[in-house]
Each structure stands twice: as structure tokens, then as C-alpha cells.
Design a protein around this motif. Structure first.
Motif, PDB file in Angstrom:
ATOM      1  N   GLY A 132       0.831  -1.194   0.000  1.00  0.00           N
ATOM      2  CA  GLY A 132       0.000   0.000   0.000  1.00  0.00           C
ATOM      3  C   GLY A 132       0.865   1.243   0.000  1.00  0.00           C
ATOM      4  N   VAL A 133       0.241   2.382  -0.269  1.00  0.00           N
ATOM      5  CA  VAL A 133       0.951   3.664  -0.315  1.00  0.00           C
ATOM      6  C   VAL A 133       0.240   4.650   0.607  1.00  0.00           C
ATOM      7  N   ALA A 134       0.996   5.200   1.559  1.00  0.00           N
ATOM      8  CA  ALA A 134       0.453   6.255   2.421  1.00  0.00           C
ATOM      9  C   ALA A 134       1.007   7.597   1.949  1.00  0.00           C
ATOM     10  N   THR A 135       2.235   7.943   2.376  1.00  0.00           N
ATOM     11  CA  THR A 135       2.823   9.218   1.920  1.00  0.00           C
ATOM     12  C   THR A 135       3.417   9.099   0.517  1.00  0.00           C
ATOM     13  N   GLY A 136       3.842   7.888   0.145  1.00  0.00           N
ATOM     14  CA  GLY A 136       4.437   7.689  -1.175  1.00  0.00           C
ATOM     15  C   GLY A 136       5.929   7.942  -1.234  1.00  0.00           C
ATOM     16  N   ALA A 137       6.558   8.328  -0.108  1.00  0.00           N
ATOM     17  CA  ALA A 137       7.983   8.680  -0.131  1.00  0.00           C
ATOM     18  C   ALA A 137       8.853   7.489  -0.506  1.00  0.00           C
ATOM     19  N   THR A 138       8.564   6.317   0.064  1.00  0.00           N
ATOM     20  CA  THR A 138       9.373   5.132  -0.234  1.00  0.00           C
ATOM     21  C   THR A 138       9.162   4.690  -1.672  1.00  0.00           C
ATOM     22  N   ALA A 139       7.917   4.691  -2.131  1.00  0.00           N
ATOM     23  CA  ALA A 139       7.615   4.280  -3.504  1.00  0.00           C
ATOM     24  C   ALA A 139       8.290   5.221  -4.504  1.00  0.00           C
ATOM     25  N   PRO A 159      -2.120  -2.513  -3.900  1.00  0.00           N
ATOM     26  CA  PRO A 159      -3.536  -2.804  -3.708  1.00  0.00           C
ATOM     27  C   PRO A 159      -4.348  -1.588  -3.276  1.00  0.00           C
ATOM     28  N   VAL A 160      -3.733  -0.712  -2.457  1.00  0.00           N
ATOM     29  CA  VAL A 160      -4.496   0.417  -1.909  1.00  0.00           C
ATOM     30  C   VAL A 160      -3.562   1.594  -1.698  1.00  0.00           C
ATOM     31  N   GLY A 161      -4.087   2.802  -1.864  1.00  0.00           N
ATOM     32  CA  GLY A 161      -3.247   3.966  -1.670  1.00  0.00           C
ATOM     33  C   GLY A 161      -4.050   5.238  -1.458  1.00  0.00           C
ATOM     34  N   SER A 162      -3.409   6.197  -0.852  1.00  0.00           N
ATOM     35  CA  SER A 162      -3.984   7.525  -0.687  1.00  0.00           C
ATOM     36  C   SER A 162      -4.134   8.178  -2.056  1.00  0.00           C
ATOM     37  N   PRO A 163      -5.318   8.671  -2.398  1.00  0.00           N
ATOM     38  CA  PRO A 163      -5.516   9.278  -3.726  1.00  0.00           C
ATOM     39  C   PRO A 163      -4.510  10.385  -4.047  1.00  0.00           C
ATOM     40  N   GLU A 183     -11.469   7.424  -0.613  1.00  0.00           N
ATOM     41  CA  GLU A 183     -11.540   8.876  -0.401  1.00  0.00           C
ATOM     42  C   GLU A 183     -11.070   9.246   0.999  1.00  0.00           C
ATOM     43  N   PHE A 184     -11.465   8.443   1.983  1.00  0.00           N
ATOM     44  CA  PHE A 184     -11.067   8.709   3.374  1.00  0.00           C
ATOM     45  C   PHE A 184      -9.988   7.697   3.757  1.00  0.00           C
ATOM     46  N   PHE A 185      -8.738   8.066   3.496  1.00  0.00           N
ATOM     47  CA  PHE A 185      -7.613   7.163   3.702  1.00  0.00           C
ATOM     48  C   PHE A 185      -6.788   7.664   4.878  1.00  0.00           C
ATOM     49  N   HIS A 186      -6.528   6.769   5.836  1.00  0.00           N
ATOM     50  CA  HIS A 186      -5.695   7.151   6.981  1.00  0.00           C
ATOM     51  C   HIS A 186      -4.431   6.303   7.067  1.00  0.00           C
ATOM     52  N   ALA A 187      -4.573   4.995   6.873  1.00  0.00           N
ATOM     53  CA  ALA A 187      -3.417   4.099   6.976  1.00  0.00           C
ATOM     54  C   ALA A 187      -3.653   2.870   6.112  1.00  0.00           C
ATOM     55  N   VAL A 188      -2.575   2.296   5.613  1.00  0.00           N
ATOM     56  CA  VAL A 188      -2.687   1.113   4.749  1.00  0.00           C
ATOM     57  C   VAL A 188      -3.375  -0.041   5.473  1.00  0.00           C
ATOM     58  N   GLY A 189      -2.978  -0.268   6.724  1.00  0.00           N
ATOM     59  CA  GLY A 189      -3.459  -1.428   7.464  1.00  0.00           C
ATOM     60  C   GLY A 189      -4.963  -1.482   7.666  1.00  0.00           C
TER      61      GLY A 189
END
Length: 216
Positions: A132-139, A159-163, A183-189
């Protein structure tokens, strides 16, 4: 929006979205550790070799969570010039950060690969997979490192990520495939029913299973 049962379920559902890559010369790279079980399912579906992409972010002095660059195997270093300028970091500070992180990178490579060679990326389509992607920094750093290692095309698949982060990553990767962008994304888990930490031993086992399949 539905949850994924676990990383295996997520990998299988992600793989369905990547079948258009079946005719390309693909290498699947999982980001350790949680991205590897997802990547294993993708590699199996695409009948492609599986490897890990081991990177270490180079933190700004006195603000290590902010990445001014990243390093990868083969002596690759990519630098975010904008962050370096903003932080006022010198070349000597970049070199010092690289020296600090290089030892940890090499230790992780040895832990995961157990002496196997890195799968060559030159001229190939590289599918970078995380859980998954939260901030996207690592990706973002992984995309740049894969390109510096010779990838012809970089596809980021999660599979899932912050828009917002997924939109930013479309400017870094040649293609981004994301099954769910809530739309309402807080954490991958929170989008997994089971999201326990992936142990090193599982990463090693999956890489060895994939290597045996390639040889077979």
C-alpha cells in the motif's frame, strides 16, 4: 470499498489488474518486507522473476524522516535536489548520510537474498509492488532507484493507496496501478483484515520459492 483478507488476497486481486503486461519482459520487485507477499502473487500470475528492491532513504541532517535522496544496490544514489536546497544540505552531509545507510542496505540485501545475485533490470519493464501507499515517499524513491538501475519502464502497483499520493506518483512512474483509492484514507493497514508484520524469514522463503520456479 472492500477490505483485502490479507496480503495474498491483495496480491491476487492486484495481479488481475496487471495482466496487460504479460507480453512484456517483466521483472517484479517487492518492497521489503510487506510488499513481498503481494509481489509473489503478481510474479506468479505474470510468470515473471521476483526480486526485492532494497533502498535506504537519505535523511536530512537533524530531520531524518525527510528524505533528501535514496540509495540502492550497485552504488546507485538518487538525490532530490529540491529538498537538498530547501534543507541547505552540503555534499559532505549527503556523503555522510550515504555512508551511514550503505552498511544497513548491504546487511538487508544479504539477509533477504542469501548470496543470490540481483535480477538485472536493464531494458526491462519493472513492476514495483508494495502492500500500500500512504505518503508515497518510499515508492517514489524506489521508482527513481529502479530507473537508475536500468529499468526501461517503471510500473508501480499497489492494492491500496492515498488518492493524493497516487496522483503524485503518476508523475514519477510510467504507469501506476492501484486497486483501491479510498476517499477517506488514513493508513494502509485499515484496508486489510489481517495486516501483521511480515517477518524476514517469510521474505526469504518467498524469494527462494520464486527462484526455484524460475530455475524449474
Amino acid at each position: 470499498m472492500t477490505e483485502f483478507r490479507d496480503r495474498v488476497d491483495a496480491g491476487r486481486r492486484l495481479a488481475e489488474r496487471l495482466e496487460h503486461l504479460g507480453d512484456e519482459d517483466v521483472v517484479v520487485l517487492g518492497l521489503p518486507r510487506g510488499g513481498v507477499p503481494v509481489a509473489f502473487e503478481v510474479a506468479r500470475r505474470l510468470r515473471a522473476p521476483l526480486d526485492v528492491i532494497v533502498i535506504r532513504k537519505l535523511g536530512v541532517p537533524h530531520q531524518p524522516e525527510l528524505a533528501m535522496g535514496a540509495i540502492g544496490e550497485g552504488g546507485v544514489r538518487v538525490v532530490n535536489d529540491q529538498v537538498v536546497r530547501m534543507a541547505g544540505a552540503s555534499e559532505a552531509e549527503l556523503d555522510a548520510a550515504q555512508r551511514r545507510e550503505r552498511a544497513e542496505l548491504e546487511a538487508r540485501v544479504e539477509r533477504f537474498r542469501r548470496g543470490r545475485s540481483r535480477v538485472p533490470l536493464t531494458g526491462r519493464t519493472v513492476v514495483l509492488v508494495d502492500d500500500g501507499v500512504a505518503t508515497g515517499a518510499t515508492a517514489r524513491a524506489a521508482c527513481r532507484v529502479a530507473r537508475a538501475q536500468g529499468a526501461d519502464r517503471v510500473v508501480l502497483a499497489v492494492p491500496v493507496g492515498s488518492p493524493d499520493s497516487i496522483a503524485d506518483l503518476r508523475r514519477v512512474a510510467d504507469e501506476v496501478v492501484c486497486v483501491q483509492e479510498p476517499e477517506f484514507f488514513h493508513a494502509v493497514g485499515e484496508w486489510y483484515q489481517e495486516f501483521s508484520q511480515t517477518p524476514d524469514e517469510e521474505v526469504v522463503e518467498l524469494l527462494e520459492r520464486a527462484a526455484r520456479t524460475d530455475r524449474g
